[in-house]
Design an enzyme around this catalytic site. Structure first.
Site, short mmCIF file in Angstrom:
data_model
loop_
_atom_site.label_atom_id
_atom_site.label_comp_id
_atom_site.label_asym_id
_atom_site.label_seq_id
_atom_site.Cartn_x
_atom_site.Cartn_y
_atom_site.Cartn_z
CG ASP A 234 21.11 4.70 -15.12
OD1 ASP A 234 20.37 4.75 -14.31
OD2 ASP A 234 22.30 4.23 -14.80
N1 URA Z 1 23.52 -0.24 -13.69
C1 URA Z 1 23.66 1.59 -13.41
O1 URA Z 1 25.32 2.14 -14.04
N2 URA Z 1 22.84 2.00 -14.69
C2 URA Z 1 21.61 1.32 -14.66
O2 URA Z 1 20.94 1.58 -15.50
C3 URA Z 1 21.91 -0.19 -14.38
C4 URA Z 1 23.08 -0.66 -13.87
#
Ligand code: URA
Length: 208
Positions: free
Chosen positions: A72
């Site tokens: 993310d």
């Molecule tokens: N889980 C999440 O919530 N975000 C990420 O970027 C990776 C795993």
């Protein structure tokens, strides 16, 4: 047909070439780079909004690689860049169950009961509960740091698992993909994997 003349030309992308009946395999050199993604970088090759993206990082490397899976925008940490399609497929499909480990900073210290629920599997949507291994917790300034290992890569999985428990993730960093660790790689930096790391990673994915 059988080639008898030296200097006969073939195009391996178009022609099926066999040697003594066995298909000729094209050897493309495989490359593996670890990147410590900072917060605020999107895991795409280009970004229409002009935000910093992984494509910028790859453009500065010698080879045309792609990111394995996605972190993310607000998540930092280990992102693998490679042109190994076989490994990419196996690391991104839950079927192969290669674990991913994250360090999460929470808005407060989790209770023993919340940790137990995390270990037992938290239901974040339709489908089976997401399993997690919770390896260590430590508290600083009344907030909690938790290291969680998950075996799938559902969308925003770690954040949603904690949300389900009523905890908010303030910082999230991926620290390992299977046997590959982020280690002390500085934020924003890249490094080539060691041959040994590639072997261990491919082995963890059921290759080699
Ligand atoms: N889980 C999440 O919530 N975000 C990420 O970027 C990776 C795993």
């Amino acid at each position: 047909h059988v080639i008898r003349e030296l200097g006969t030309r073939a195009d391996p992308r178009v022609d099926r070439i066999t040697v003594d009946g066995k298909p000729l395999k094209l050897q493309t050199a495989l490359h593996y780079v670890a990147f410590n993604k900072p917060v605020g970088v999107v895991t795409t090759l280009t970004d229409p909004e002009g935000r910093p993206c992984v494509g910028d990082v790859i453009a500065a490397l010698k080879h045309s690689l792609h990111p394995v899976g996605r972190l993310d925008y607000h998540t930092s940490g280990l992102l693998l860049l490679t042109n190994d399609g076989e490994l990419t497929a196996r690391l991104t499909h839950a079927r192969y169950g290669v674990p991913k480990t994250y360090a999460a900073k929470l808005d407060r210290s989790p209770t023993a009961e919340q940790l137990a629920r995390l270990r037992g599997g938290v239901k974040i949507e339709q489908g089976p509960a997401a399993r997690a291994r919770v390896r260590s917790t430590r508290t600083a300034d009344g907030k909690g740091w938790v290291t969680v290992t998950i075996y799938e890569g559902r969308n925003r999985q770690v954040r949603r698992m904690f949300e389900e428990l009523g905890l908010r993730v303030e910082k999230l960093r991926r620290v390992a993909i299977g046997p590959l660790s982020l280690g002390s790689l500085p934020t924003g930096a890249t490094r080539k994997l060691l041959t040994e790391e590639v072997t261990l990673l491919r082995r963890a994915a059921g290759l080699e």
